[in-house]
Every structure is written in structure tokens, then in C-alpha cells.
Design a protein around this motif. Structure first.
Motif, PDB file in Angstrom:
ATOM      1  N   ASP A 171      -7.568  27.270 -16.216  1.00  0.00           N
ATOM      2  CA  ASP A 171      -8.221  25.956 -16.365  1.00  0.00           C
ATOM      3  C   ASP A 171      -8.342  25.544 -17.828  1.00  0.00           C
ATOM      4  O   ASP A 171      -8.821  24.446 -18.127  1.00  0.00           O
ATOM      5  CB  ASP A 171      -9.568  25.897 -15.646  1.00  0.00           C
ATOM      6  N   ALA A 222      -4.763  19.574 -16.957  1.00  0.00           N
ATOM      7  CA  ALA A 222      -4.656  19.447 -15.506  1.00  0.00           C
ATOM      8  C   ALA A 222      -3.253  19.055 -15.069  1.00  0.00           C
ATOM      9  O   ALA A 222      -2.809  19.411 -13.968  1.00  0.00           O
ATOM     10  CB  ALA A 222      -5.669  18.429 -15.002  1.00  0.00           C
ATOM     11  N   SER A 223      -2.519  18.349 -15.909  1.00  0.00           N
ATOM     12  CA  SER A 223      -1.147  17.979 -15.568  1.00  0.00           C
ATOM     13  C   SER A 223      -0.235  19.189 -15.509  1.00  0.00           C
ATOM     14  O   SER A 223       0.757  19.204 -14.779  1.00  0.00           O
ATOM     15  CB  SER A 223      -0.605  16.977 -16.589  1.00  0.00           C
ATOM     16  N   ALA A 276      -1.639  22.498 -15.095  1.00  0.00           N
ATOM     17  CA  ALA A 276      -2.283  23.460 -14.191  1.00  0.00           C
ATOM     18  C   ALA A 276      -3.296  22.755 -13.298  1.00  0.00           C
ATOM     19  O   ALA A 276      -4.512  22.873 -13.505  1.00  0.00           O
ATOM     20  CB  ALA A 276      -2.940  24.568 -14.994  1.00  0.00           C
ATOM     21  N   PRO A 277      -2.829  22.021 -12.280  1.00  0.00           N
ATOM     22  CA  PRO A 277      -3.765  21.348 -11.369  1.00  0.00           C
ATOM     23  C   PRO A 277      -4.419  22.295 -10.371  1.00  0.00           C
ATOM     24  O   PRO A 277      -5.505  22.012  -9.862  1.00  0.00           O
ATOM     25  CB  PRO A 277      -2.866  20.332 -10.644  1.00  0.00           C
ATOM     26  N   VAL A 336      -6.408  24.894 -10.039  1.00  0.00           N
ATOM     27  CA  VAL A 336      -7.453  25.776 -10.559  1.00  0.00           C
ATOM     28  C   VAL A 336      -8.800  25.341  -9.989  1.00  0.00           C
ATOM     29  O   VAL A 336      -8.915  24.292  -9.352  1.00  0.00           O
ATOM     30  CB  VAL A 336      -7.503  25.751 -12.106  1.00  0.00           C
ATOM     31  N   PRO A 343     -10.156  21.787 -12.924  1.00  0.00           N
ATOM     32  CA  PRO A 343      -9.062  21.247 -13.752  1.00  0.00           C
ATOM     33  C   PRO A 343      -9.573  20.648 -15.053  1.00  0.00           C
ATOM     34  O   PRO A 343     -10.621  20.010 -15.093  1.00  0.00           O
ATOM     35  CB  PRO A 343      -8.443  20.168 -12.855  1.00  0.00           C
ATOM     36  N   GLY A 398      -7.574  20.110 -22.328  1.00  0.00           N
ATOM     37  CA  GLY A 398      -6.792  21.327 -22.248  1.00  0.00           C
ATOM     38  C   GLY A 398      -5.935  21.622 -23.467  1.00  0.00           C
ATOM     39  O   GLY A 398      -5.715  20.770 -24.320  1.00  0.00           O
ATOM     40  N   GLU A 437      -8.023  32.307 -12.041  1.00  0.00           N
ATOM     41  CA  GLU A 437      -8.303  30.961 -11.509  1.00  0.00           C
ATOM     42  C   GLU A 437      -7.110  30.228 -10.907  1.00  0.00           C
ATOM     43  O   GLU A 437      -7.178  29.020 -10.678  1.00  0.00           O
ATOM     44  CB  GLU A 437      -8.965  30.075 -12.584  1.00  0.00           C
ATOM     45  N   TYR A 460      -4.875  23.997  -4.214  1.00  0.00           N
ATOM     46  CA  TYR A 460      -4.937  22.730  -4.940  1.00  0.00           C
ATOM     47  C   TYR A 460      -3.755  22.553  -5.891  1.00  0.00           C
ATOM     48  O   TYR A 460      -3.737  21.625  -6.697  1.00  0.00           O
ATOM     49  CB  TYR A 460      -6.258  22.636  -5.714  1.00  0.00           C
ATOM     50  N   ASP A 461      -2.769  23.437  -5.782  1.00  0.00           N
ATOM     51  CA  ASP A 461      -1.620  23.333  -6.663  1.00  0.00           C
ATOM     52  C   ASP A 461      -0.707  22.175  -6.223  1.00  0.00           C
ATOM     53  O   ASP A 461      -0.756  21.732  -5.074  1.00  0.00           O
ATOM     54  CB  ASP A 461      -0.829  24.645  -6.659  1.00  0.00           C
ATOM     55  N   THR A 485       1.129  25.186 -11.097  1.00  0.00           N
ATOM     56  CA  THR A 485       0.240  26.133 -11.775  1.00  0.00           C
ATOM     57  C   THR A 485       0.758  27.565 -11.638  1.00  0.00           C
ATOM     58  O   THR A 485       0.740  28.344 -12.605  1.00  0.00           O
ATOM     59  CB  THR A 485      -1.178  26.041 -11.201  1.00  0.00           C
TER      60      THR A 485
END
Length: 333
Positions: free
Chosen positions: A258, A262-263, A265-266, A268, A271, A275, A301, A306-307, A312
Motif C-alpha cells: 500500500d 493505487a494505480s 497496486a490497487p 491492497v 490503496p 504513493g 498486504e 481487490y486487484d 498488484t
């Protein structure tokens, strides 16, 4: 080094299974991770010092206690799947790698799972291997720490814990969770009168209350904010990591996904709105892996539920691939 060391059995809940991935051929020029990773057996005649051992930690309990979204327990399987198909260069085709299986937290017995993870990490360290632990929530960190704290490799050495993360995870909560492991470590070090430097790269100011910054100051925690870790800050990050490495004898590297945008590694628990760019995270991993001080690494994480397009998992696999191959190159040089 080729000395044979005593190898203790590893207590896991889910035994290692064969890795899978695309196969283009059996020759050295075709190799991928799934073709070189073998189940870890204590009596394996090839268990000389060195080599990478993957170990899963399947746990959602710490994330749930920290009011996050469940799903990280599926992370180890997703990460193995993403890593299995990655190709090895000719330089790394001789890498020795094993899978020791997975420690699984069930029935809310997180502390028991952390203790068993610690015992497994300690056994692998004392056998001369590089343990790479695949999570799981960031409660993985206190289990990994217990392993290095109990290991013979720690004796008389100053431990450096380098956390790539948007959060300090120094929460003062009375019940341990994924938000408390580094406070637990620092308290354990204080009680044992041993030396540890805790350092974080990627701290998100809006995601950490003032009490967490105050706690960090109390324990001498050094950190870089995410907004100071952009691509243009590359040399600043390099200097920061170099200073950390100069101050410690042994490094435990922990990567909370995390801490990435988020773009990237969504998938987690939490997010990141900002980052640290992947290229900077990889730079840090390279610096640690080539330092000769890396003892253990874990990744936390990964939440496949939710990937997006396994984005991710693929990112985490790329980082694990880089750390494992770079550290082995360093060992063999």
C-alpha cells in the motif's frame, strides 16, 4: 559458501505444492521460476548455505483488527502464481530456490501464527538461507521479526528494519493488529536491551496521526515522506538508504504494497492516494539486496479480491524477483 548446516523441520499448515507457469522448454535459456523452485525438505542434500526459501503467511486477522478489508490471506497463493511464470536470465539460471509452504492463521489465532512464522524464519536463517516471506497482512512483520530476533545470525548485531510503507504501523492499540507490529518490535528491543533502527520510506502524512509521528520521534524512527520520494528525488533516496545501511549490521526489509500508488497496486487493504513510484521502490530494494546485509524480506498486504488484472500481484512478483536474483548475484560475486 558450501558448508552443510543443521536444518530444522519447518512447521507449516499448508505444505508446498508444485509451482506453475508457462513452459517454453527445459533448457537453461528457457527457465522460469516455476521450473527451479522445489519443495523445501530438511534432509535435502542441496541445502548448503545460500539460496532463497519462499514461505507463505496467510492471514487476514491483523487487517481486520485494524479495521481494514479482508482478503490478504489469499496473497501468498496469488504471489506465487505471479512469480512462477517470470523468466530467469542466463546469469540467474543457476539460482537455488525452495518453497517451505504456508503458515496459516485460523480461528483468530494471529499471535500463534506469528510465533510459528518466527520459528520457521529462524530455522531458515540459521540454515544459511535467505527467507522471503509472502503475505498476508502486515501483521506478518512481527512474525518475521521474531524469527530474526531468535536467530543466531542476530547475536551481537544491530538490526535495521527498513519498511517501505505509507504507514508507521506504530499504533498504541492494546490489541495487536496489522497497525502495531513495529511498536511491538521496538518495545521488545527495549525490553531485551538490544539495538534496532526502524526506518520507513513512503510515509503518507494524511494517513498518520500526530500521535504516530510523536511515537516515531520517541523511538528515533527515521523516515521519508511519500511526497519526497518522486523520480526526481532518486539521489536523495539513495543517500537516505546509504545512511541507514551504514548504521546497521543486519537488515530486515519489509514491503507493504500500500506504499505504492493505487494505480500500480490497487489490490491492497488501504490503496494509496499518492504513493512511492515503483522505480524508487525498486531502487531501494536494489540497494538493500546488494549491501550484503539483507537477512530476510517479506511482502505484505496483497489482496487479490481487490486487484485489477493481477496488477498488484505482478508488481509484487517483479519486486520479489528482483530482490531474490540480485541478492543471489551478490552472494555469488
Amino acid at each position: 559458501m558450501t558448508d552443510q548446516k543443521e536444518h530444522r523441520d519447518i512447521d507449516v499448515d499448508v505444505p508446498a505444492v508444485a509451482w506453475t507457469g508457462r513452459t517454453d522448454g527445459a533448457g537453461r535459456e528457457h527457465l522460469r521460476w516455476h521450473q527451479v523452485v522445489r519443495p523445501y525438505e530438511s534432509e535435502d542434500s542441496d541445502h548448503r548455505e545460500g539460496g532463497v526459501v519462499f514461505l507463505g503467511f496467510s492471514s487476514d486477522e491483523g487487517v481486520e483488527r485494524n479495521k481494514g478489508r479482508r482478503g490478504a490471506a489469499e496473497g501468498p497463493a496469488a504471489l506465487r502464481g505471479a512469480l512462477g511464470g517470470l523468466a530467469l536470465s542466463d546469469r540467474d539460471a543457476g539460482i537455488r530456490a525452495w518453497d517451505a509452504g504456508t503458515v496459516a492463521v485460523t480461528d483468530e489465532r494471529m499471535e500463534d501464527g506469528q510465533a510459528r512464522l518466527g520459528a520457521a524464519v529462524s530455522a531458515l536463517l540459521d540454515a544459511g538461507h535467505l527467507p522471503v516471506v509472502l503475505g498476508g497482512g502486515h501483521e506478518i512483520a512481527f512474525g518475521t521479526y521474531q524469527g530474526i530476533a531468535q536467530s543466531a545470525v542476530r547475536q551481537g548485531k544491530k538490526l535495521g528494519v527498513l519498511n517501505l510503507d505509507a504507514h508507521f504501523d506504530l499504533r498504541p492499540d492494546p490489541i495487536p493488529s496489522s497497525g502495531t507490529p513495529f511498536r511491538q518490535m521496538l518495545e521488545a528491543e527495549e525490553a531485551a536491551e538490544t539495538e534496532m533502527q526502524y526506518t520507513v520510506i513512503g510515509i503518507s502524512q494524511p494517513s498518520n496521526t500526530q500521535v504516530l509521528f510523536d511515537t516515531a520521534q520517541k523511538y528515533g524512527v527515521t523516515y521519508m515522506l511519500d511526497e519526497d520520494c518522486s523520480a526526481v528525488d532518486r539521489e536523495k533516496v539513495r543517500a537516505f538508504v546509504a545512511e541507514f545501511l551504514d548504521e546497521v549490521d543486519l537488515v530486515y526489509l519489509t514491503i507493504d504494497l500500500d506504499g505504492l500508488p493505487a494505480s500500480t497496486a490497487p489490490g491492497v487493504s488501504a490503496p494509496a492516494a499518492y504513493g512511492v513510484p515503483l522505480e524508487i521502490v525498486q531502487l531501494v530494494c536494489d540497494l538493500v539486496a546488494t549491501s550484503g546485509k539483507l537477512a530476510v524480506c517479506d511482502v505484505a498486504e496483497l489482496n487479490p479480491q481487490y486487484d485489477v488484472d493481477s496488477r498488484t500481484a505482478r508488481t509484487a512478483a517483479r519486486l520479489v524477483h528482483r530482490i531474490a536474483t540480485t541478492s543471489q548475484d551478490q552472494e555469488n560475486s
